[in-house]
Design a protein around this motif. Sequence first.
Motif, PDB file in Angstrom:
ATOM      1  N   LYS A  91      45.416 -38.102 -15.852  1.00  7.59           N
ATOM      2  CA  LYS A  91      46.451 -36.805 -15.724  1.00  7.59           C
ATOM      3  C   LYS A  91      45.719 -35.426 -16.406  1.00  7.59           C
ATOM      4  O   LYS A  91      45.652 -34.538 -15.672  1.00  7.59           O
ATOM      5  N   GLN A  95      45.100 -32.313 -14.017  1.00  5.94           N
ATOM      6  CA  GLN A  95      45.520 -30.862 -14.293  1.00  5.94           C
ATOM      7  C   GLN A  95      44.623 -29.874 -14.304  1.00  5.94           C
ATOM      8  O   GLN A  95      44.674 -28.850 -14.070  1.00  5.94           O
ATOM      9  N   GLU A  99      44.400 -26.600 -12.328  1.00  8.79           N
ATOM     10  CA  GLU A  99      44.078 -25.151 -12.837  1.00  8.79           C
ATOM     11  C   GLU A  99      43.065 -24.424 -12.177  1.00  8.79           C
ATOM     12  O   GLU A  99      42.898 -23.267 -12.028  1.00  8.79           O
TER      13      GLU A  99
END
Lengths: 102, 266
Positions: A91, A95, A99
Amino acid sequence: MTIRFFIAAFIVLCLFLAPALAESPIKAEFDAACAKTDDAMNLSVAELNELIERCSRLRKSLEKEDETVRKVYLKRIDMCENLYRFVLEAKARQQKKGEAAK
Amino acid sequence: MKKSYLVLLLLLVGAGMAWAQGGMKKKKPLPYEFGTVTLNNYSEHAGMPPAVFDHWVHRKHFTCRLCHVDIGFGMTAGSTKIKAADNMKGYYCGTCHNGQSEFGKGKLFASCAKEYTREDYKVCVNCHRVDRSEAREDAFYDFAQGMPRETFGNGINWEKAEEMGKIKLTDYLEGVSVKKAKLKTQQDFSLTSKVEGMPDIIFSHKKHTVWSGCELCHPDIFVGVKKGATKYSMVEIFDGKYCGVCHGKVAFPNTDCQRCHSAPVQ
């Protein structure tokens, strides 16, 4: 015909296996900590961390169990906890990628 | 045109690797021996013949997940270090082989004991096998006859057998398995082979999760690298790493190139 028979036999088999192990408190606590491995991708970071914490506590409480129980459950807890950690890391990776794309 | 030559060449190289593997280390197992594990951490020391475990006998009834996640058997031969005492307390083989579980026409025979009579010993040798028996081979071929065929491994297409409803797999044992929420699996994805001209790799996350459960693969077998980057080489897979932990030992072997290298899953 025979298939049906086997399915029926199996249900009976499952019933017979029940009494031996069902009562153990270790098993109950293990269930609580590790019932969600297959659904791990849908858990939040906070939930994952809490389950990992539960695994560590459970590992400690195994110290007073007999050798077999310890061996079996240590292995099961390891698999479960390590998966939660793997998902946490995956995860985090996802992420970061998200970003970077922004 | 050029592409198909490349594929052919790769196939030959692959066949060579497979041959070298099979030829130098050990001969290719016969269909009824594929997936057989001999356990001898303690048996011979204690004066018993080694214990033999056949995957084909068990995988027609149970998922991999049930044994390798819930019961806790390891994924390499001998790694679990099963002891007679563990079995007698109702763990490992003794989870089912406890002399009480009803199965088919009767009760499933019990596993180990401290003391035993000559009569009891006949039960011991179900697992602690002295030699190979023709009855067991016959049992295999009887069973295999009714199953969809395939060239490699057990010569049985296990996936199809399940799809056709010829086998029905138990995934839950009361008192052992965890009560789970309904599976919401990962999105299916296909790995992309890095060699041009080599067809894509098929890998169904969904199907594999039903058979194995997430925790069997992650992180022990697949630590997780970026999707799409270079990952695994065929040499490593043949050597029993990654997909080769299962494929080649219990699931269909790596000589069956096309089953993994073909069109992607959608």
